[in-house]
Design an enzyme around this catalytic site. Sequence first.
Site, mmCIF file in Angstrom:
data_model
loop_
_atom_site.group_PDB
_atom_site.id
_atom_site.type_symbol
_atom_site.label_atom_id
_atom_site.label_comp_id
_atom_site.label_asym_id
_atom_site.label_seq_id
_atom_site.Cartn_x
_atom_site.Cartn_y
_atom_site.Cartn_z
ATOM 1 N N ILE A 67 -0.276 5.308 17.070
ATOM 2 C CA ILE A 67 -1.407 5.926 16.386
ATOM 3 C C ILE A 67 -0.822 6.832 15.304
ATOM 4 O O ILE A 67 0.288 7.345 15.437
ATOM 5 C CB ILE A 67 -2.335 6.702 17.346
ATOM 6 N N ASP A 68 -1.567 6.990 14.231
ATOM 7 C CA ASP A 68 -1.060 7.706 13.065
ATOM 8 C C ASP A 68 -0.645 9.136 13.412
ATOM 9 O O ASP A 68 -1.148 9.732 14.371
ATOM 10 C CB ASP A 68 -2.121 7.746 11.960
ATOM 11 N N LYS A 69 0.228 9.684 12.617
ATOM 12 C CA LYS A 69 0.724 11.041 12.825
ATOM 13 C C LYS A 69 -0.408 12.031 13.017
ATOM 14 O O LYS A 69 -0.397 12.841 13.944
ATOM 15 C CB LYS A 69 1.600 11.464 11.633
ATOM 16 N N THR A 95 -3.523 11.466 13.795
ATOM 17 C CA THR A 95 -4.542 11.058 14.760
ATOM 18 C C THR A 95 -4.096 11.519 16.138
ATOM 19 O O THR A 95 -2.929 11.370 16.502
ATOM 20 C CB THR A 95 -4.725 9.527 14.751
ATOM 21 N N ARG A 139 -9.617 3.798 9.685
ATOM 22 C CA ARG A 139 -9.716 4.614 8.464
ATOM 23 C C ARG A 139 -10.049 3.753 7.252
ATOM 24 O O ARG A 139 -10.907 4.100 6.433
ATOM 25 C CB ARG A 139 -8.403 5.371 8.260
#
Length: 341
Positions: free
Chosen positions: A143-145, A147, A263
């Site tokens: 998962i993104d930094k 998030t 996103r």
Amino acid sequence: MGSRRIEFVIAENPPKRLDKAVSRDVPEEASLSRTRLARLIEEGALTVDGAVVQDAKAKVEAGAQIEIEVEEAEDSHIGPEDIPLEIIFEDEDLIVINKPAGMVVHPAPGSPSGTLVNALLHHFGGNLSGVGGVKRPGIVHRIDKETSGLLVAAKSDAAHQGLAAQFEKHTVERYYQAICYGVPDGNDPRLRGVKGASFEPGNILKLTTQLARHKTDRQKQAVLFQGGRHAVTRARIVESFGSPPCAALIECWLETGRTHQIRVHMAHAGHGLVGDPTYGGRRKLAAKALGEAAQAAVQAFPRQALHAAVLGFAHPLTGDALRFEAPLPQDMADLLAALRQ
């Protein structure tokens, strides 16, 4: 470096190829994935009836005696770091973490330390059988930094293989909570005109496109309808805010798992996530729709308002159904409180 010897016999009616037969019959406790076995065959670490065989396609008969010499997992080049973790679940095969916003999952150029992998290596303290012959946790999804939320990592080859197969087949349950600009309602004629957007019963927005790296900005993903990788996101409204409504708490779930998928898709639909510096933009909401405190909270929110709230999968070794939930982090809870005022 030490090694261990694994011995077993090929059972009746083996697959035609050596690698497939070995993968079928190797003892589970050996914790060797198909990928690792293929590499061991190539390296000459496997014998059939005492003779080294390095051809993965070689034929093998039932009753053949297999021996595999496996070097113990070597230490990772990534250094362990004493970083606090919120552990939701852990056993000898896997670990589930509630990742905070701001933490990168895996070291990369620009983020060589302070990552989840650094923290996990310290937490395991050497008690890690390793993945691919290296003492490192198996990262099967990211998962993104910026998030927050749930993430599972494997502690062995066998667990890594089992989890990766579930992600590949899209059988893993993943629900996200997000706060977006506008309200993605099926009654909105503009939204019904967005290419790739459709609505399912229950006012569920379905976004079906291809995704690929942006042509000019390599840090971004772009929506395509030819080429790229197939991506499907669904979203439903949980709560709307403002009069008239100008923001919403939504629940999203993934049929596929692509980089930045939620996103990118929500931005494509015209409902970018609050705080998203890459896709969401900084929208000025109607002054009369929200109070000053809510307006200020939206404008000041420092990251994409996205949280991986639910993660469900079958345990890769026992087959037990596992499902975990993580409550909204404090920053998103505070934003919702401001929007509700």
